[in-house]
Scaffold this active site. Structure first.
Site, PDB file in Angstrom:
ATOM      1  N   SER A  42       0.805  -1.231   0.000  1.00 25.74           N
ATOM      2  CA  SER A  42       0.000   0.000   0.000  1.00 25.74           C
ATOM      3  C   SER A  42       0.835   1.278   0.000  1.00 25.74           C
ATOM      4  O   SER A  42       0.320   2.339  -0.330  1.00 25.74           O
ATOM      5  CB  SER A  42      -0.918   0.017   1.217  1.00 25.74           C
ATOM      6  OG  SER A  42      -0.140  -0.081   2.395  1.00 25.74           O
ATOM      7  N   ASP A 333      -3.241   8.023   7.880  1.00 23.48           N
ATOM      8  CA  ASP A 333      -4.061   7.115   8.687  1.00 23.48           C
ATOM      9  C   ASP A 333      -3.141   6.424   9.684  1.00 23.48           C
ATOM     10  O   ASP A 333      -2.012   6.879   9.897  1.00 23.48           O
ATOM     11  CB  ASP A 333      -4.879   6.149   7.803  1.00 23.48           C
ATOM     12  CG  ASP A 333      -4.013   5.166   7.022  1.00 23.48           C
ATOM     13  OD1 ASP A 333      -2.816   5.013   7.352  1.00 23.48           O
ATOM     14  OD2 ASP A 333      -4.542   4.535   6.075  1.00 23.48           O
ATOM     15  N   HIS A 336      -0.257   4.753   7.242  1.00 29.03           N
ATOM     16  CA  HIS A 336       0.312   5.345   6.029  1.00 29.03           C
ATOM     17  C   HIS A 336       0.698   6.804   6.173  1.00 29.03           C
ATOM     18  O   HIS A 336      -0.023   7.582   6.789  1.00 29.03           O
ATOM     19  CB  HIS A 336      -0.690   5.174   4.877  1.00 29.03           C
ATOM     20  CG  HIS A 336      -1.029   3.742   4.635  1.00 29.03           C
ATOM     21  ND1 HIS A 336      -2.183   3.158   5.114  1.00 29.03           N
ATOM     22  CD2 HIS A 336      -0.340   2.767   4.000  1.00 29.03           C
ATOM     23  CE1 HIS A 336      -2.192   1.873   4.773  1.00 29.03           C
ATOM     24  NE2 HIS A 336      -1.082   1.605   4.106  1.00 29.03           N
TER      25      HIS A 336
END
Ligand SMILES: *[C@@H]1O[C@H](CO)[C@@H](O)[C@H](O)[C@H]1NC(C)=O
Ligand SMILES: *[C@@H]1O[C@H](CO)[C@@H](O)[C@H](O)[C@H]1NC(C)=O
Ligand SMILES: *[C@@H]1O[C@H](CO)[C@@H](O)[C@H](O)[C@H]1NC(C)=O
Length: 359
Positions: A42, A333, A336
């Site tokens: 991600s 978040d 991340h």
């Protein structure tokens, strides 16, 4: 011609000349690499998980992408560009790297490179059992389809030339620890010592780099681990009132990075004509935590989305309040980095890459 018309006309000439000088200057700054190719998780997935993959690791909803053009969520796990987009921009290739699974890729998209990363992926295939992501070692299958398509556009010879000269970024590893080793007993039973599990991961990484080489890649940068013990979600998992970084997980990250830094030159020496670079993520992130003011950060212990302690993916959504100033948050978040952080890391990596590739 009236005076005002003359002035407007002169301004027009000056502006046009200025623009064409710029264009000329830009035309001569030929990119170092014709294309950029991305593998991993991600931290660099620009939207592959939007397409039919049975995963809960998706970010195609607000507030993700709030600082992208049109505030449009794209699947990127951040408020804006990812580190890989920033690198592509700095390297003069393109502004945004499209995900390979996007069905409407243009020939130009293919020529300048795409992203094969999948959020939730790791080097350990078992990591994807929990996340249902496309494991890193399966991503070369997509790369093979990409090569077929590239050859269809420019022919075999030119296609291999593009791949030989492309810049390749591999960013993965954290999920093998965060979503796997630290939480699942089965991995502990097989690898009682984390050092043994790290060696297993690094062996997989080595095989992966060798496969990329066998498919034609020559310029490969591999990311190390961030200080995993400083990720908000990890600090939340181990109840700790002052939200200090978890020392043990950080020293695990340091040990892994030391091994990786030893391994990469060995891989490079064994693969003729390759350049294999280590991307140091740990030290810049630690610097941002310890000297936050220097970078304009006011919050480094929780994410901008929701409470910042836990939310990510589907839990960070339209109902989550977000922080006032996203540039003041190291994390967007609970795992991340924010675009501000990606920018800082992107700049550092760009300098390192130019140092190695610019004569
Ligand atoms: C030239 O590049 C600069 C910096 O990347 C950009 O701001 C400018 O718009 C470009 N000029 C043209 C004419 O493409
Ligand atoms: C291609 O698909 C993407 C994602 O669905 C969309 O944002 C984009 O506008 C499309 N581009 C074109 C040229 O149709
Ligand atoms: C947001 O924070 C950044 C970094 O500290 C700062 O440069 C910027 O001025 C702030 N923006 C607003 C609107 O307060």
């Amino acid at each position: 011609m009236s005076t005002s018309k003359t002035i407007i006309f002169t301004l027009f000439i000056v502006t046009t000349l200025h623009a064409s000088c710029n264009a000329a200057a830009n035309a001569t700054t030929k990119p170092l690499f014709p294309a950029i190719l991305i593998f991993g998780d991600s931290t660099v997935d620009t939207g592959n998980n939007n397409y039919p993959i049975q995963t809960i690791f998706r970010a195609k909803h607000v507030p993700y992408g709030i600082d992208l053009p049109g505030s449009t969520p794209t699947g990127r796990f951040s408020n804006g560009k990812l580190m890989s987009d920033i690198l592509a921009t700095k390297l003069n290739i393109k502004q945004f790297i499209p995900p390979f699974l996007q069905p409407n890729l243009s020939d130009q998209d293919i020529l300048t490179g795409v992203c094969f990363a999948s959020a939730g992926a790791g080097y350990d295939d078992r990591t994807s059992v929990t996340t249902q992501a496309i494991p890193v070692l399966e991503q070369p299958n997509m790369f093979k389809s990409y090569i077929v398509r590239l050859k269809g556009i420019v022919g075999d010879k030119k296609a291999m030339e593009i791949i030989n000269n492309a810049f390749v970024l591999v960013s993965a590893g954290p999920n093998d620890f965060i979503l796997n080793y630290y939480d699942f007993l089965s991995r502990h039973l097989k690898y009682p010592l984390i050092s043994d599990y790290q060696d297993f991961i690094l062996k997989r990484l080595e095989n992966f780099v060798q496969e990329l080489y066998s498919l034609g890649c020559r310029n490969i940068m591999v990311g190390g681990l961030p200080p995993i013990g400083c990720l908000p979600i990890q600090m939340t998992a181990k109840v700790n009132l002052f939200r200090s970084c978890l020392e043990q997980e950080n020293s695990d990250s340091i040990l892994y990075n030391q091994k990786l830094q030893k391994l990469l030159p060995q891989i490079e020496a064994s693969l003729t004509g390759s350049k294999i670079l280590y991307a140091n993520i740990y030290d810049p992130v630690m610097d941002m935590i310890q000297n936050s003011g220097k970078f304009g950060f006011k919050e480094t212990k929780r994410g901008c989305c929701g409470t910042g302690f836990l939310e990510m993916s589907f839990m960070c959504n339209a109902l989550s309040p977000t922080c006032g100033n996203r540039s003041e948050f190291l994390f967007f978040d609970s795992i991340h980095p924010s675009e501000a952080t990606c920018n800082i890391i992107g700049n550092i990596l760009d300098r390192q890459i130019r140092g190695r590739f610019q004569a």
